[in-house]
Design a protein around this motif. Structure first.
Motif, mmCIF file in Angstrom:
data_model
loop_
_atom_site.group_PDB
_atom_site.id
_atom_site.type_symbol
_atom_site.label_atom_id
_atom_site.label_comp_id
_atom_site.label_asym_id
_atom_site.label_seq_id
_atom_site.Cartn_x
_atom_site.Cartn_y
_atom_site.Cartn_z
ATOM 1 N N HIS A 210 0.852 -1.198 0.000
ATOM 2 C CA HIS A 210 0.000 0.000 0.000
ATOM 3 C C HIS A 210 0.884 1.243 0.000
ATOM 4 O O HIS A 210 1.929 1.245 0.673
ATOM 5 N N PRO A 211 0.451 2.305 -0.716
ATOM 6 C CA PRO A 211 1.304 3.505 -0.777
ATOM 7 C C PRO A 211 1.591 4.111 0.596
ATOM 8 O O PRO A 211 2.634 4.744 0.785
ATOM 9 N N ARG A 212 0.710 3.902 1.568
ATOM 10 C CA ARG A 212 0.981 4.469 2.905
ATOM 11 C C ARG A 212 2.120 3.770 3.613
ATOM 12 O O ARG A 212 2.584 4.232 4.658
ATOM 13 N N GLU A 213 2.588 2.656 3.056
ATOM 14 C CA GLU A 213 3.780 2.009 3.621
ATOM 15 C C GLU A 213 5.067 2.677 3.129
ATOM 16 O O GLU A 213 6.139 2.455 3.700
ATOM 17 N N LEU A 214 4.943 3.467 2.075
ATOM 18 C CA LEU A 214 6.131 4.120 1.499
ATOM 19 C C LEU A 214 6.426 5.432 2.228
ATOM 20 O O LEU A 214 6.320 6.509 1.643
ATOM 21 N N VAL A 215 6.777 5.319 3.494
ATOM 22 C CA VAL A 215 7.098 6.505 4.294
ATOM 23 C C VAL A 215 8.609 6.754 4.255
ATOM 24 O O VAL A 215 9.368 5.895 3.794
ATOM 25 N N ASP A 216 9.022 7.900 4.758
ATOM 26 C CA ASP A 216 10.435 8.301 4.661
ATOM 27 C C ASP A 216 11.413 7.227 5.135
ATOM 28 O O ASP A 216 12.415 6.965 4.478
ATOM 29 N N ALA A 217 11.126 6.610 6.281
ATOM 30 C CA ALA A 217 12.085 5.633 6.828
ATOM 31 C C ALA A 217 12.254 4.450 5.873
ATOM 32 O O ALA A 217 13.368 3.936 5.691
#
Ligand SMILES: *Cc1c(COP(=O)(O)O)cnc(C)c1O
Ligand code: SF4
Length: 352
Positions: A210-217
């Motif tokens: 999911h795109p919300r897993e693509l966070v900065d860290a």
């Protein structure tokens, strides 16, 4: 904080979830007793509201216990295991299950019956037996380290296994399958990247859904791997209420390309017990792929595949291969026709 202390701080009981989200832990106890629960502080922090696409992937759900007539070993892996820690289904490739643990236990996991339990805690001797099998089977060119999550091994153990593989002349490449960049990005230390870089050609396939897993860290973890020269791919599982939507998949795949991760496979959900509530009809998967064409770089469109029960291997789901779609699916494959259920009628669904 080190990755080991992050991991130790994970949520592992329904009571901890109840404390954080004010839910009733009681119904979840039986589920967590049957299939292990683990959510890292990082992944827990991605949840915005109960029931959202992050929550669905990691929080136990009563529907996992529904009687769904699905097999525990949906891919019939046991018939392709000459030794317990190894799956050899294609002549040139083998899976070596080097770790029984994951940084988080995904509710949709094909191997949910075994991950995080003793059934997958292979001993060093069993992994050695797998390595011996690879060494004595000259046809194996490509070894895929999986489990469980191989990056939950510590650096010295990982080095041992990779060194042994590197010493086998016919092994031309190694792949690591790991969800750690998503669930425990702290594990991707500069030291680990230097270690992996010594074992080229080595590919890493990760698992963003999911795109919300693509966070900065996580993006930074991927950047460290890419900077170390590790080619990155991504395997996504198509799931109801998580990513069964063209806009979500387009955003995810564009984001992956930006993070230097090549979308590799979009997996149609395997027929594994306890996962039926995630099932999406194949028509929807085909619609999503069709919607991506023209809107995402060709480089960012994954191959939509299914791994039919019985173990003949992955089959691309292309409109021209589908002879019949409906309650059951008939797919044309290299090895003949395969029939598989396309809808899973759930009995005894005790929660919505
Ligand atoms: C998926 C899989 C592989 C790797 O397949 P690729 O299509 O080459 O990525 C190897 N062995 C087994 C048993 C698999 O399920
Ligand atoms: S990380 Fe992979 S192996 Fe582990 S629970 Fe999730 S899907 Fe299964």
């Amino acid at each position: 904080m080190t990755w080991k202390s992050q991991l130790a701080d994970s949520v592992v009981t329904p009571e901890q979830l109840a404390e954080r989200f004010g839910i009733d832990p009681e119904p979840l106890r039986a589920v967590a007793a049957r299939y292990p629960l683990r959510i890292t502080p990082h992944y827990l922090g991605l949840i915005e509201t109960p029931g959202d696409p992050i929550w669905r992937q990691c929080v136990p759900d009563l529907r996992e216990l529904a009687i769904d007539d699905l097999p525990e070993d949906s891919l019939n892996e046991s018939s392709f295991s000459p030794v317990p820690a190894l799956v050899h289904r294609y002549p040139d490739r083998a899976l070596l299950l080097v770790s029984g643990q994951c940084a988080g236990y995904c509710r949709f996991c094909t191997r949910k019956n075994r991950v995080g339990t003793r059934a997958m805690a292979f001993s060093a001797a069993q992994i050695d037996a797998g390595l011996d099998y690879i060494a004595s089977t000259p046809g194996i060119r490509d070894v895929i380290l999986t489990g469980g999550d191989p990056l939950l091994l510590d650096d010295p153990r990982l080095t041992e296994i990779l060194t042994r593989l590197q010493s086998i002349a016919h092994v031309e490449m190694v792949r690591i399958g790991s969800r750690v960049p998503v669930t425990l990005p702290q594990r991707i230390t500069p030291q680990l990247c230097r270690l992996l870089a010594r074992f080229q050609p080595l590919y890493l396939n990760t698992h963003f859904n999911h795109p919300r897993e693509l966070v900065d860290a996580s993006i930074a973890a991927c950047a460290r791997l890419a900077d170390a020269g590790i080619p990155l791919g991504n395997q996504t599982v198509l799931m109801r209420g998580v990513n069964d939507d063209p806009e979500v998949m387009i955003t995810l795949c564009r984001g992956l390309l930006k993070a230097r991760v090549r979308p590799y496979y979009l997996h149609h959900l395997d027929q594994a017990r306890g996962t039926a509530h995630f099932r999406v009809p194949v028509e929807r998967g085909l619609e999503i792929i069709a919607a991506m064409r023209g809107r995402v770089s060709g480089l960012g469109i994954p191959q939509y595949v299914v791994d039919p029960p019985g173990g003949q291997g992955k089959v691309p789901l292309l409109p021209e291969n589908l002879l019949q779609v409906g309650e059951t699916l008939k797919v044309r494959t290299a090895g003949g026709m395969v029939e598989l259920p396309n809808r899973t009628p759930l009995r005894d669904v005790s929660s919505a």
